[in-house]
Design a protein around this motif. Structure first.
Motif, PDB file in Angstrom:
ATOM      1  N   CYS A 251      25.863  37.257  62.358  1.00 24.44           N
ATOM      2  CA  CYS A 251      26.132  37.643  60.971  1.00 24.44           C
ATOM      3  C   CYS A 251      27.611  37.893  60.699  1.00 24.44           C
ATOM      4  CB  CYS A 251      25.316  38.877  60.602  1.00 24.44           C
ATOM      5  SG  CYS A 251      23.528  38.562  60.497  1.00 24.44           S
ATOM      6  N   SER A 252      28.384  38.143  61.743  1.00 19.54           N
ATOM      7  CA  SER A 252      29.807  38.432  61.550  1.00 19.54           C
ATOM      8  C   SER A 252      30.564  37.254  60.941  1.00 19.54           C
ATOM      9  CB  SER A 252      30.451  38.831  62.883  1.00 19.54           C
ATOM     10  OG  SER A 252      30.519  37.732  63.777  1.00 19.54           O
ATOM     11  N   PHE A 253      30.001  36.048  61.028  1.00 22.20           N
ATOM     12  CA  PHE A 253      30.667  34.864  60.489  1.00 22.20           C
ATOM     13  C   PHE A 253      30.330  34.605  59.016  1.00 22.20           C
ATOM     14  CE2 PHE A 253      30.353  34.174  65.065  1.00 22.20           C
ATOM     15  CZ  PHE A 253      31.653  33.804  65.390  1.00 22.20           C
ATOM     16  N   LEU A 254      29.334  35.289  58.491  1.00 23.00           N
ATOM     17  CA  LEU A 254      28.867  35.004  57.132  1.00 23.00           C
ATOM     18  C   LEU A 254      29.931  35.187  56.039  1.00 23.00           C
ATOM     19  CD1 LEU A 254      25.256  36.478  57.264  1.00 23.00           C
ATOM     20  CD2 LEU A 254      25.874  34.079  56.923  1.00 23.00           C
ATOM     21  N   PRO A 255      30.770  36.232  56.090  1.00 24.27           N
ATOM     22  CA  PRO A 255      31.758  36.375  55.014  1.00 24.27           C
ATOM     23  C   PRO A 255      32.750  35.221  54.899  1.00 24.27           C
ATOM     24  CG  PRO A 255      31.468  38.463  56.144  1.00 24.27           C
ATOM     25  CD  PRO A 255      30.737  37.429  56.952  1.00 24.27           C
ATOM     26  N   LEU A 256      32.853  34.385  55.932  1.00 21.69           N
ATOM     27  CA  LEU A 256      33.756  33.231  55.850  1.00 21.69           C
ATOM     28  C   LEU A 256      33.319  32.245  54.773  1.00 21.69           C
ATOM     29  CD1 LEU A 256      34.399  32.538  59.649  1.00 21.69           C
ATOM     30  CD2 LEU A 256      35.991  33.554  58.004  1.00 21.69           C
ATOM     31  N   ILE A 257      32.039  32.329  54.357  1.00 20.63           N
ATOM     32  CA  ILE A 257      31.570  31.488  53.259  1.00 20.63           C
ATOM     33  C   ILE A 257      32.343  31.793  51.979  1.00 20.63           C
ATOM     34  CG2 ILE A 257      29.540  30.950  51.822  1.00 20.63           C
ATOM     35  CD1 ILE A 257      27.793  31.361  54.265  1.00 20.63           C
ATOM     36  N   GLY A 258      32.997  32.938  51.938  1.00 20.39           N
ATOM     37  CA  GLY A 258      33.829  33.292  50.787  1.00 20.39           C
ATOM     38  C   GLY A 258      34.933  32.287  50.492  1.00 20.39           C
ATOM     39  N   LEU A 259      35.257  31.414  51.446  1.00 23.05           N
ATOM     40  CA  LEU A 259      36.247  30.363  51.214  1.00 23.05           C
ATOM     41  C   LEU A 259      35.837  29.439  50.067  1.00 23.05           C
ATOM     42  CD1 LEU A 259      37.069  29.456  54.926  1.00 23.05           C
ATOM     43  CD2 LEU A 259      38.677  30.427  53.271  1.00 23.05           C
ATOM     44  N   LEU A 260      34.525  29.340  49.823  1.00 20.05           N
ATOM     45  CA  LEU A 260      34.025  28.481  48.743  1.00 20.05           C
ATOM     46  C   LEU A 260      34.474  28.962  47.369  1.00 20.05           C
ATOM     47  CD1 LEU A 260      30.349  27.870  49.962  1.00 20.05           C
ATOM     48  CD2 LEU A 260      32.256  26.258  50.037  1.00 20.05           C
ATOM     49  N   THR A 261      34.910  30.215  47.263  1.00 18.59           N
ATOM     50  CA  THR A 261      35.369  30.747  45.974  1.00 18.59           C
ATOM     51  C   THR A 261      36.501  29.896  45.399  1.00 18.59           C
ATOM     52  OG1 THR A 261      34.798  32.971  46.730  1.00 18.59           O
ATOM     53  CG2 THR A 261      36.219  32.817  44.804  1.00 18.59           C
ATOM     54  N   GLY A 262      37.276  29.278  46.273  1.00 19.48           N
ATOM     55  CA  GLY A 262      38.387  28.448  45.809  1.00 19.48           C
ATOM     56  C   GLY A 262      37.956  27.287  44.934  1.00 19.48           C
ATOM     57  N   PHE A 263      36.677  26.887  45.014  1.00 15.33           N
ATOM     58  CA  PHE A 263      36.180  25.775  44.207  1.00 15.33           C
ATOM     59  C   PHE A 263      35.662  26.200  42.845  1.00 15.33           C
ATOM     60  CE2 PHE A 263      35.743  24.308  48.621  1.00 15.33           C
ATOM     61  CZ  PHE A 263      36.408  23.090  48.543  1.00 15.33           C
ATOM     62  N   LEU A 264      35.607  27.512  42.574  1.00 16.95           N
ATOM     63  CA  LEU A 264      35.130  27.973  41.269  1.00 16.95           C
ATOM     64  C   LEU A 264      36.176  27.698  40.195  1.00 16.95           C
ATOM     65  CD1 LEU A 264      33.577  31.450  42.168  1.00 16.95           C
ATOM     66  CD2 LEU A 264      32.336  29.384  41.498  1.00 16.95           C
TER      67      LEU A 264
END
Length: 409
Positions: A388-401
């Motif tokens: 689960c420690s890797f899950l916040p890396l999905i926050g990189l997708l915010t750049g596509f908003l």
């Protein structure tokens, strides 16, 4: 016939909504009821160690309890939101809380695993009605300060979530699960307050028609494809946030007991500290998003938690407590910003969007908790926290908003 036609209200009614002013008594009442609602709901994971021992459950069955609660809440929320977008139901909030009341009584008396599942399912139904409807009323009472209103509403819920483990440590663990029945009095208090809120909502329904007239001026400048793409990214961000939150809320106590040998009561204190940090950070996202834009708040909130989440599995007990609080503080500002951002993407569908996002959050947390429980049975609880420690890396997708034009507030 629509509800607004069935309930004509005088335009000069002193309690009718004024869209240019923030109605703080209503917002505070909703926030307080959110505190009460989520305090009751947070008792569910807080009593997991007790239930696990009483019924000789494994981690998969613990995950199934969370799954039952979250899915019963998530499936109905978009349906409730979409229905009340077209046919507002002023007293649905109080009715929904009645399901929570029944669930609490049943949970206190449950003498089998199946009855525990039924009880948490009833509490989930109450949640399915409460969240989208309360979110709608909060937006109506916001006076245009949508981010602030959502954050004020959310901070009540997160504060309530933090109280569950503390109350479990002080009341339920020493005196037994039957003491859950006393929280039915909390549900009754919430029913009374929400009935009053429902009265205000009923008197304010005349303005729903006016808002529909304004809808033409609120349409998004984005194409349908870009809106769908943005909603997809937002749901992935919800996925990362709520799977991670599920790992903490459902299994943090077991992690602390297994890795550091702390007592059950002390583990509840650590969980309380994490959830209190979540509550403390919740209010930041909305008002800041009103000023600088939701996208930046979402970016900072989810991706900003990544380095601390990655460190968590490798530190001692003291730093585990510190890092969990930092993670909760940073991560907690995301949901209000995501919800208001989505409502700005699709104007005029406040209830449906609130139901979709609350429902997805609850559902993905329930599914994730069940899967994580199964993984813990097959490997270890420490391995679950490493994944689960890797899950916040999905926050990189915010750049596509896309960047939405905002009015400062």
């Amino acid at each position: 016939m629509k509800s607004t036609e069935q309930n004509p209200i005088a335009v000069d009614s002193p309690t009718a909504i004024n869209t240019s002013q923030t109605v703080f008594p209503i917002l505070l009442a909703l926030s307080f009821c959110h505190l009460l609602n989520d305090t009751m709901q947070s008792l569910i994971p807080s009593i997991y160690p007790m239930v696990k021992e009483s019924f000789q459950l494994n981690f998969t069955q613990i995950g199934l309890i969370t799954f039952t609660f979250q899915v019963s809440a998530s499936v109905l929320q978009p349906v409730v939101g979409a229905y009340t977008d077209k046919r507002p139901q002023p007293f649905a909030l109080a009715v929904g809380m009645c399901f929570t009341l029944l669930g609490l009584i049943s949970l206190s008396l449950a003498n089998s695993f199946n009855l525990v599942l039924l009880s948490v399912g009833l509490i989930g139904v109450g949640s399915a009605v409460f969240h989208p409807e309360a979110s709608r009323v909060a937006r109506m009472a916001s006076g245009g300060k949508h981010g602030m209103a959502q954050s004020l509403f959310q901070v009540g819920g997160n504060a309530g979530s933090s109280l569950g483990p503390l109350l479990a440590a002080l009341i339920l663990l020493p005196y037994g699960r039957f003491q859950v029945i006393w929280f039915s009095l909390v549900a009754l208090l919430a029913i009374v307050i929400l009935s009053w809120v429902g009265g205000w909502y009923k008197q304010s329904l005349i303005h729903v028609a006016a808002k529909k007239v304004e809808k033409a001026h609120q349409e998004s400048h984005l194409s349908k494809g870009k809106i769908v793409f943005a909603i997809g990214i937002l749901l992935l961000l919800i996925f990362s946030k709520y799977i991670y939150m599920a790992s903490i809320s459902s299994y943090f106590t077991f992690y602390l007991i297994d890795k550091f040998g702390v007592s059950i009561q002390n583990s509840q204190i650590y969980l309380f500290a994490f959830l209190f940090a979540v509550a403390a950070g919740t209010f930041i996202g909305g008002p800041v998003g009103d000023r600088i834009g939701r996208k930046y708040v979402i970016w900072i909130s989810i991706l900003g938690a990544a380095p601390f989440a990655l460190l968590l599995p490798y530190v001692n007990l003291f730093w585990t407590g510190v890092l969990s609080c930092i993670i909760g503080l940073i991560l907690s500002s995301a949901f209000s910003a995501i919800l208001v951002y989505a409502q700005e993407l699709i104007p005029g569908k406040v209830g449906m969007i609130a139901g979709l996002f609350f429902g997805f959050a609850f559902g993905i947390a329930g599914i994730g908790s069940a899967i994580l429980g199964s993984v813990a049975d097959k490997t270890s609880i420490e391995y679950v926290f490493w994944i689960c420690s890797f899950l916040p890396l999905i926050g990189l997708l915010t750049g596509f908003l896309p960047n939405l034009e905002r009015s400062k507030g």
